[in-house]
Design a protein around this motif. Structure first.
Motif, PDB file in Angstrom:
ATOM      1  N   ARG A 135       0.831  -1.209   0.000  1.00 21.14           N
ATOM      2  CA  ARG A 135       0.000   0.000   0.000  1.00 21.14           C
ATOM      3  C   ARG A 135       0.863   1.257   0.000  1.00 21.14           C
ATOM      4  NH1 ARG A 135      -2.927  -3.112   3.794  1.00 21.14           N
ATOM      5  NH2 ARG A 135      -2.080  -1.884   5.530  1.00 21.14           N
ATOM      6  N   ALA A 136       1.935   1.228   0.805  1.00 21.06           N
ATOM      7  CA  ALA A 136       2.805   2.402   0.893  1.00 21.06           C
ATOM      8  C   ALA A 136       3.514   2.661  -0.433  1.00 21.06           C
ATOM      9  CB  ALA A 136       3.829   2.207   2.010  1.00 21.06           C
ATOM     10  N   ASN A 137       4.022   1.610  -1.062  1.00 17.99           N
ATOM     11  CA  ASN A 137       4.719   1.792  -2.338  1.00 17.99           C
ATOM     12  C   ASN A 137       3.768   2.220  -3.449  1.00 17.99           C
ATOM     13  OD1 ASN A 137       7.341   1.298  -1.496  1.00 17.99           O
ATOM     14  ND2 ASN A 137       7.157  -0.916  -1.759  1.00 17.99           N
ATOM     15  N   GLN A 138       2.534   1.757  -3.393  1.00 15.14           N
ATOM     16  CA  GLN A 138       1.541   2.198  -4.373  1.00 15.14           C
ATOM     17  C   GLN A 138       1.264   3.693  -4.220  1.00 15.14           C
ATOM     18  OE1 GLN A 138      -2.328   0.323  -4.020  1.00 15.14           O
ATOM     19  NE2 GLN A 138      -2.799   0.697  -6.163  1.00 15.14           N
ATOM     20  N   LEU A 139       1.149   4.137  -2.975  1.00 17.52           N
ATOM     21  CA  LEU A 139       0.907   5.554  -2.720  1.00 17.52           C
ATOM     22  C   LEU A 139       2.097   6.404  -3.161  1.00 17.52           C
ATOM     23  CD1 LEU A 139      -0.908   7.727  -1.523  1.00 17.52           C
ATOM     24  CD2 LEU A 139       0.100   7.255   0.722  1.00 17.52           C
ATOM     25  N   ARG A 140       3.300   5.879  -3.005  1.00 17.87           N
ATOM     26  CA  ARG A 140       4.496   6.633  -3.399  1.00 17.87           C
ATOM     27  C   ARG A 140       4.490   6.966  -4.881  1.00 17.87           C
ATOM     28  NH1 ARG A 140       9.830   3.781  -1.901  1.00 17.87           N
ATOM     29  NH2 ARG A 140      10.650   5.788  -2.636  1.00 17.87           N
ATOM     30  N   GLN A 141       3.870   6.110  -5.677  1.00 17.01           N
ATOM     31  CA  GLN A 141       3.836   6.326  -7.126  1.00 17.01           C
ATOM     32  C   GLN A 141       2.849   7.422  -7.526  1.00 17.01           C
ATOM     33  OE1 GLN A 141       3.009   2.519  -8.865  1.00 17.01           O
ATOM     34  NE2 GLN A 141       4.828   1.547  -8.024  1.00 17.01           N
ATOM     35  N   GLN A 142       2.016   7.857  -6.572  1.00 18.37           N
ATOM     36  CA  GLN A 142       0.945   8.795  -6.894  1.00 18.37           C
ATOM     37  C   GLN A 142       1.218  10.207  -6.385  1.00 18.37           C
ATOM     38  OE1 GLN A 142      -2.474   6.956  -5.092  1.00 18.37           O
ATOM     39  NE2 GLN A 142      -2.332   5.102  -6.342  1.00 18.37           N
ATOM     40  N   VAL A 143       2.344  10.406  -5.738  1.00 18.42           N
ATOM     41  CA  VAL A 143       2.628  11.698  -5.118  1.00 18.42           C
ATOM     42  C   VAL A 143       3.947  12.261  -5.642  1.00 18.42           C
ATOM     43  CG1 VAL A 143       1.322  11.110  -3.038  1.00 18.42           C
ATOM     44  CG2 VAL A 143       3.771  10.578  -3.140  1.00 18.42           C
ATOM     45  N   SER A 144       4.295  13.456  -5.180  1.00 12.68           N
ATOM     46  CA  SER A 144       5.528  14.104  -5.601  1.00 12.68           C
ATOM     47  C   SER A 144       6.743  13.376  -5.026  1.00 12.68           C
ATOM     48  CB  SER A 144       5.538  15.557  -5.125  1.00 12.68           C
ATOM     49  OG  SER A 144       5.625  15.607  -3.704  1.00 12.68           O
ATOM     50  N   GLN A 145       7.922  13.728  -5.515  1.00  7.78           N
ATOM     51  CA  GLN A 145       9.148  13.087  -5.058  1.00  7.78           C
ATOM     52  C   GLN A 145       9.377  13.326  -3.575  1.00  7.78           C
ATOM     53  OE1 GLN A 145      11.343  11.012  -6.914  1.00  7.78           O
ATOM     54  NE2 GLN A 145      11.867  10.586  -4.777  1.00  7.78           N
ATOM     55  N   SER A 146       9.182  14.549  -3.122  1.00  8.46           N
ATOM     56  CA  SER A 146       9.404  14.834  -1.699  1.00  8.46           C
ATOM     57  C   SER A 146       8.402  14.098  -0.826  1.00  8.46           C
ATOM     58  CB  SER A 146       9.331  16.343  -1.442  1.00  8.46           C
ATOM     59  OG  SER A 146       8.050  16.860  -1.774  1.00  8.46           O
ATOM     60  N   GLU A 147       7.140  14.003  -1.288  1.00  9.22           N
ATOM     61  CA  GLU A 147       6.130  13.255  -0.534  1.00  9.22           C
ATOM     62  C   GLU A 147       6.446  11.766  -0.547  1.00  9.22           C
ATOM     63  OE1 GLU A 147       2.030  15.797  -1.049  1.00  9.22           O
ATOM     64  OE2 GLU A 147       2.838  14.777  -2.824  1.00  9.22           O
ATOM     65  N   SER A 148       6.941  11.266  -1.683  1.00 10.33           N
ATOM     66  CA  SER A 148       7.349   9.863  -1.773  1.00 10.33           C
ATOM     67  C   SER A 148       8.483   9.567  -0.804  1.00 10.33           C
ATOM     68  CB  SER A 148       7.782   9.547  -3.204  1.00 10.33           C
ATOM     69  OG  SER A 148       8.285   8.227  -3.302  1.00 10.33           O
ATOM     70  N   ASN A 149       9.426  10.496  -0.717  1.00  9.44           N
ATOM     71  CA  ASN A 149      10.525  10.326   0.231  1.00  9.44           C
ATOM     72  C   ASN A 149       9.997  10.262   1.664  1.00  9.44           C
ATOM     73  OD1 ASN A 149      12.346  10.393  -1.867  1.00  9.44           O
ATOM     74  ND2 ASN A 149      12.966  12.516  -1.535  1.00  9.44           N
ATOM     75  N   GLY A 150       9.000  11.096   1.962  1.00  8.98           N
ATOM     76  CA  GLY A 150       8.415  11.090   3.297  1.00  8.98           C
ATOM     77  C   GLY A 150       7.763   9.765   3.640  1.00  8.98           C
ATOM     78  N   ILE A 151       7.091   9.149   2.660  1.00  9.46           N
ATOM     79  CA  ILE A 151       6.496   7.832   2.880  1.00  9.46           C
ATOM     80  C   ILE A 151       7.584   6.792   3.082  1.00  9.46           C
ATOM     81  CG2 ILE A 151       5.101   6.009   1.826  1.00  9.46           C
ATOM     82  CD1 ILE A 151       3.593   8.275   0.340  1.00  9.46           C
ATOM     83  N   SER A 152       8.652   6.895   2.293  1.00  7.38           N
ATOM     84  CA  SER A 152       9.780   5.974   2.444  1.00  7.38           C
ATOM     85  C   SER A 152      10.363   6.049   3.854  1.00  7.38           C
ATOM     86  CB  SER A 152      10.858   6.303   1.415  1.00  7.38           C
ATOM     87  OG  SER A 152      12.002   5.483   1.588  1.00  7.38           O
ATOM     88  N   VAL A 153      10.466   7.264   4.392  1.00  7.68           N
ATOM     89  CA  VAL A 153      10.978   7.430   5.750  1.00  7.68           C
ATOM     90  C   VAL A 153      10.099   6.672   6.737  1.00  7.68           C
ATOM     91  CG1 VAL A 153      11.258   9.097   7.632  1.00  7.68           C
ATOM     92  CG2 VAL A 153      12.179   9.612   5.364  1.00  7.68           C
ATOM     93  N   ARG A 154       8.784   6.778   6.595  1.00  5.52           N
ATOM     94  CA  ARG A 154       7.875   6.086   7.514  1.00  5.52           C
ATOM     95  C   ARG A 154       7.993   4.565   7.374  1.00  5.52           C
ATOM     96  NH1 ARG A 154       3.898   9.556   9.889  1.00  5.52           N
ATOM     97  NH2 ARG A 154       4.101  11.690   9.069  1.00  5.52           N
ATOM     98  N   ILE A 155       8.218   4.092   6.147  1.00  4.25           N
ATOM     99  CA  ILE A 155       8.445   2.652   5.937  1.00  4.25           C
ATOM    100  C   ILE A 155       9.684   2.208   6.711  1.00  4.25           C
ATOM    101  CG2 ILE A 155       9.130   0.912   4.240  1.00  4.25           C
ATOM    102  CD1 ILE A 155       7.473   2.469   2.159  1.00  4.25           C
ATOM    103  N   GLU A 156      10.772   2.942   6.551  1.00  2.00           N
ATOM    104  CA  GLU A 156      12.040   2.557   7.162  1.00  2.00           C
ATOM    105  C   GLU A 156      11.999   2.664   8.688  1.00  2.00           C
ATOM    106  OE1 GLU A 156      14.367   1.097   5.561  1.00  2.00           O
ATOM    107  OE2 GLU A 156      13.498   1.429   3.570  1.00  2.00           O
ATOM    108  N   LEU A 157      11.341   3.693   9.196  1.00  4.63           N
ATOM    109  CA  LEU A 157      11.264   3.847  10.651  1.00  4.63           C
ATOM    110  C   LEU A 157      10.402   2.751  11.271  1.00  4.63           C
ATOM    111  CD1 LEU A 157      10.949   7.728  11.041  1.00  4.63           C
ATOM    112  CD2 LEU A 157      12.997   6.300  11.300  1.00  4.63           C
TER     113      LEU A 157
END
Length: 282
Positions: A175-197
Motif C-alpha cells: 500500500r505504501a509503495n503504491q501511494l508513493r507512485q501517486q505523489v511528488s518526489q518529496s512526498e514519496s521520500n516522506g512515505i519511504s521514511v515512515r516505511i524505514e522507521l
C-alpha cells in the motif's frame, strides 16, 4: 550476542561460489539502480561503473573463506531467531500466521526481480520474490566505513530487512509503495521514511523478544544496534559525506528518529506502537 552452536534457519539460499549474471539474465531494474545509488550516497564512493558492470557477465563466485562461512552461519542463526520471534508476535498480537522470508546469501553479484545486486548495493528486501538479499561483506563496510561495528549491529541489519518482509506480509509495504507512485518526489521520500522507521521499530520488537526468549544478548548488544541506527541516519550520512543535510531528500529518517523508533519497539514490545504512518511525530 551468543550465537555459536545455535540452530540455524533452513530458509537460506546460498548463491556464493556460483556463476551468475550476464546479459542473458534479468536486466538491472529501477530498484536495483536506486540501491546502487544509495550505497554510493552512504559511503561517498563513485559506484557508476556498477551500473554498467551489472549488465555484463559476472561471477558470484570467488573463494569462500572461513570468515565467509562464519558470517553465513551467523546470518542463519539470526534469521532463525527472526522466524521464531515473528511467529510468536503474529500468533499472540495479531492472531495470524507468519510466513518466513528466504534470505539469499551471495558474494560479488547476483540478480533479483528488483534488479541486480552487488556488494555495493547493501542488503535489501525484494517484494518481487519476497526474499532478502545480503552480501555479508556489507558487515565489514558497516564496521570500517560507517562506524557501526559489532555482531548485534549486523544482526540489526538482518532484522531490519526481515522487518520489510513483515510489512509485506501485513500488506503495509504494498500500500505504501503504491501511494508513493501517486505523489511528488518529496512526498514519496516522506512515505519511504515512515516505511524505514517502522522497520526500525519492528527490529526493536525483535531485539526485545530475543533478549527475553533466548537470553542470548550480551552487555552492549543493544547499544551496538542503536549505534548502527545512529550511523545510518540520513542526516549523519549526508554530514559524513561532506554535505549539508537536506531533509526533503531523506528516505530513511534522521539518526534521532531511527534510534527512537528502534527504542520504541524494544521498550514496548507492542507492534501497534510501531504505526509510523499514523504518528503525528515521526
Amino acid at each position: 550476542m551468543k550465537w555459536k552452536g545455535r540452530r540455524g534457519s533452513r530458509n537460506i539460499e546460498d548463491r556464493r561460489g556460483r556463476r551468475g549474471g550476464g546479459r542473458g539474465g534479468m536486466q538491472l531494474g529501477g530498484l536495483g539502480i536506486l540501491a546502487i545509488v544509495a550505497i554510493g550516497y552512504f559511503t561517498g564512493v563513485d559506484v557508476s561503473p556498477l551500473l554498467e558492470d551489472s549488465l555484463a557477465p559476472q561471477s558470484t563466485g570467488g573463494t569462500i573463506t572461513d570468515a565467509d562461512r562464519q558470517a553465513g552461519e551467523f546470518v542463519s542463526v539470526t534469521l532463525a531467531d527472526t522466524e521464531e520471534v515473528w511467529a510468536g508476535i503474529f500468533r499472540k498480537q495479531l492472531g495470524d500466521q507468519y510466513t518466513p522470508v528466504t534470505l539469499v546469501l551471495y558474494k560479488g553479484i547476483t540478480q533479483s526481480p528488483c534488479g541486480g545486486a552487488s556488494g555495493a548495493t547493501g542488503p535489501f528486501y525484494c517484494p518481487g520474490d519476497r526474499k532478502v538479499y545480503l552480501d555479508t561483506g556489507f558487515f565489514t563496510t558497516m564496521s570500517q566505513k560507517l562506524g557501526a561495528g559489532g555482531d548485534f549491529a549486523a544482526a540489526y541489519v538482518v532484522a531490519h530487512e526481515v522487518a520489510h518482509h513483515v510489512q509485506n506480509e501485513l500488506g503495509i509495504l504494498g500500500r505504501a509503495n503504491q501511494l508513493r507512485q501517486q505523489v511528488s518526489q518529496s512526498e514519496s521520500n516522506g512515505i519511504s521514511v515512515r516505511i524505514e522507521l517502522q522497520a526500525d521499530c519492528f527490529s526493536g520488537l525483535w531485539a526485545r523478544e530475543v533478549e527475553q526468549q533466548f537470553g542470548t544478548l550480551e552487555q552492549g548488544d543493544i547499544g551496538e544496534a542503536v549505534n548502527a541506527a545512529r550511523q545510518i541516519g540520513d542526516d549523519t550520512l549526508q554530514q559524513n559525506a561532506g554535505r549539508t543535510p537536506m531533509p526533503h531528500t531523506f528516505t530513511h529518517g534522521t539518526s534521532e528518529q531511527r534510534m527512537r523508533w528502534f527504542s520504541t519497539g524494544y521498550k514496548t514490545g507492542d507492534i501497534r506502537k510501531c504505526d509510523t504512518f499514523s504518528a503525528n511525530r515521526i
